[in-house]
Scaffold this active site. Structure first.
Site, mmCIF file in Angstrom:
data_model
loop_
_atom_site.group_PDB
_atom_site.id
_atom_site.type_symbol
_atom_site.label_atom_id
_atom_site.label_comp_id
_atom_site.label_asym_id
_atom_site.label_seq_id
_atom_site.Cartn_x
_atom_site.Cartn_y
_atom_site.Cartn_z
ATOM 1 N N HIS A 73 56.794 126.245 69.635
ATOM 2 C CA HIS A 73 57.048 127.007 70.869
ATOM 3 C C HIS A 73 57.447 128.451 70.534
ATOM 4 O O HIS A 73 56.949 129.401 71.152
ATOM 5 C CB HIS A 73 58.159 126.285 71.664
ATOM 6 C CG HIS A 73 58.664 126.996 72.879
ATOM 7 N ND1 HIS A 73 58.611 126.438 74.146
ATOM 8 C CD2 HIS A 73 59.249 128.206 73.047
ATOM 9 C CE1 HIS A 73 59.138 127.283 75.019
ATOM 10 N NE2 HIS A 73 59.536 128.367 74.380
ATOM 11 N N GLU A 74 58.324 128.603 69.533
ATOM 12 C CA GLU A 74 58.811 129.956 69.187
ATOM 13 C C GLU A 74 57.713 130.784 68.499
ATOM 14 O O GLU A 74 57.594 131.981 68.751
ATOM 15 C CB GLU A 74 60.055 129.873 68.303
ATOM 16 C CG GLU A 74 61.244 129.144 68.926
ATOM 17 C CD GLU A 74 61.613 129.631 70.319
ATOM 18 O OE1 GLU A 74 61.423 130.823 70.612
ATOM 19 O OE2 GLU A 74 62.078 128.808 71.127
ATOM 20 N N CYS B 279 62.262 127.187 78.570
ATOM 21 C CA CYS B 279 62.250 128.465 77.852
ATOM 22 C C CYS B 279 63.319 129.355 78.454
ATOM 23 O O CYS B 279 63.446 129.422 79.678
ATOM 24 C CB CYS B 279 60.869 129.123 78.001
ATOM 25 S SG CYS B 279 60.722 130.688 77.131
ATOM 26 N N LEU B 280 64.069 130.047 77.592
ATOM 27 C CA LEU B 280 65.139 130.906 78.104
ATOM 28 C C LEU B 280 64.576 132.068 78.928
ATOM 29 O O LEU B 280 65.300 132.663 79.719
ATOM 30 C CB LEU B 280 66.001 131.438 76.954
ATOM 31 C CG LEU B 280 66.809 130.361 76.198
ATOM 32 C CD1 LEU B 280 67.554 130.982 75.026
ATOM 33 C CD2 LEU B 280 67.777 129.649 77.132
ATOM 34 N N HIS C 157 55.545 132.333 70.963
ATOM 35 C CA HIS C 157 56.083 133.575 71.537
ATOM 36 C C HIS C 157 55.608 134.797 70.751
ATOM 37 O O HIS C 157 55.355 135.855 71.324
ATOM 38 C CB HIS C 157 57.616 133.562 71.523
ATOM 39 C CG HIS C 157 58.257 132.907 72.718
ATOM 40 N ND1 HIS C 157 58.105 133.389 74.005
ATOM 41 C CD2 HIS C 157 59.054 131.820 72.829
ATOM 42 C CE1 HIS C 157 58.794 132.627 74.843
ATOM 43 N NE2 HIS C 157 59.381 131.656 74.160
ATOM 44 N N GLN D 90 61.502 137.954 73.088
ATOM 45 C CA GLN D 90 62.329 137.604 74.251
ATOM 46 C C GLN D 90 63.519 138.544 74.415
ATOM 47 O O GLN D 90 64.136 138.560 75.481
ATOM 48 C CB GLN D 90 62.830 136.155 74.136
ATOM 49 C CG GLN D 90 61.719 135.118 74.235
ATOM 50 C CD GLN D 90 62.262 133.712 74.138
ATOM 51 O OE1 GLN D 90 62.460 133.200 73.056
ATOM 52 N NE2 GLN D 90 62.537 133.100 75.275
ATOM 53 N N GLY E 153 66.153 127.652 70.615
ATOM 54 C CA GLY E 153 65.304 128.603 69.907
ATOM 55 C C GLY E 153 65.187 129.900 70.686
ATOM 56 O O GLY E 153 65.338 129.912 71.917
HETATM 57 NI NI NI Z 1 60.584 130.125 74.955
#
Ligand code: NI
Length: 176
Positions: A140-141, A98-99, A144, A54, A49
């Site tokens: 989670h997304e 998380c990226l 963000h 991000q 995701g």
């Molecule tokens: Ni993340």
């Protein structure tokens, strides 16, 4: 096929990752292009995701694909203005990553199942019931888009430790 390009992923800590994002007023060709770039960036990372903040865009857009089975067809999803409309009482604990916080993982408890509505790239209203990894990922997304990271669910000491390590990592990456 339209040429896509990778977008640099912002690393925690970054003030843009703490902002509440604006709803998308109109799904323009530029935003569809951004969604394609985000999918390519997510697959290449690799991750399941990615949310617009991000990549430094403070608008309510996320992409995801939680198909994990080997050989299964990918299911790229693009969600504009996603909203959680129902959550289950039952919860699930997943080890999340998380990226924007690479190499750090921690258990997070969330509702096991959710219903979400969103606009697809054609502007069509969609609704789906998610469970398993899909449920964790979409929550989670969406977090963000509210300026919230998975480490915000952890105890302050653990969160501070991860943030300090990320600051050190960013200093090292910035060095020539
Ligand atoms: Ni993340």
């Amino acid at each position: 096929m339209m040429a896509m390009s990778l977008r640099p992923i912002l690393l925690h800590p970054d003030p843009r990752l703490k902002k509440v994002c604006e709803p998308v007023a109109e799904i323009t060709p530029e935003l569809r292009r951004l969604a394609d770039d985000m999918l390519e960036t997510m697959y290449e990372a690799p991750g399941v995701g990615l949310a617009a903040p991000q990549v430094g865009v403070l608008q309510r857009l996320l992409v995801m694909d939680c198909v994990k089975e080997e050989g299964a067809a990918p299911r790229p999803m693009v969600l504009f203005n996603p909203e959680v409309t129902w959550v289950s009482d039952e919860t699930n604990v997943y080890e999340e990553g998380c990226l924007s916080i690479p190499e750090h993982y921690a258990d997070v408890e969330r509702p096991a199942e959710v219903r979400v509505t969103w606009l697809d790239p054609d502007g069509k209203l969609r609704e789906e019931h998610f469970d398993g990894l899909w449920s964790t990922c979409v929550q989670h997304e969406i977090d963000h888009l509210e300026g919230k990271l998975f480490i915000d669910y952890l105890k302050p000491l653990k969160r501070q430790m991860i943030t300090r390590k990320m600051q050190k990592m960013k200093r090292e990456l910035a060095r020539p």
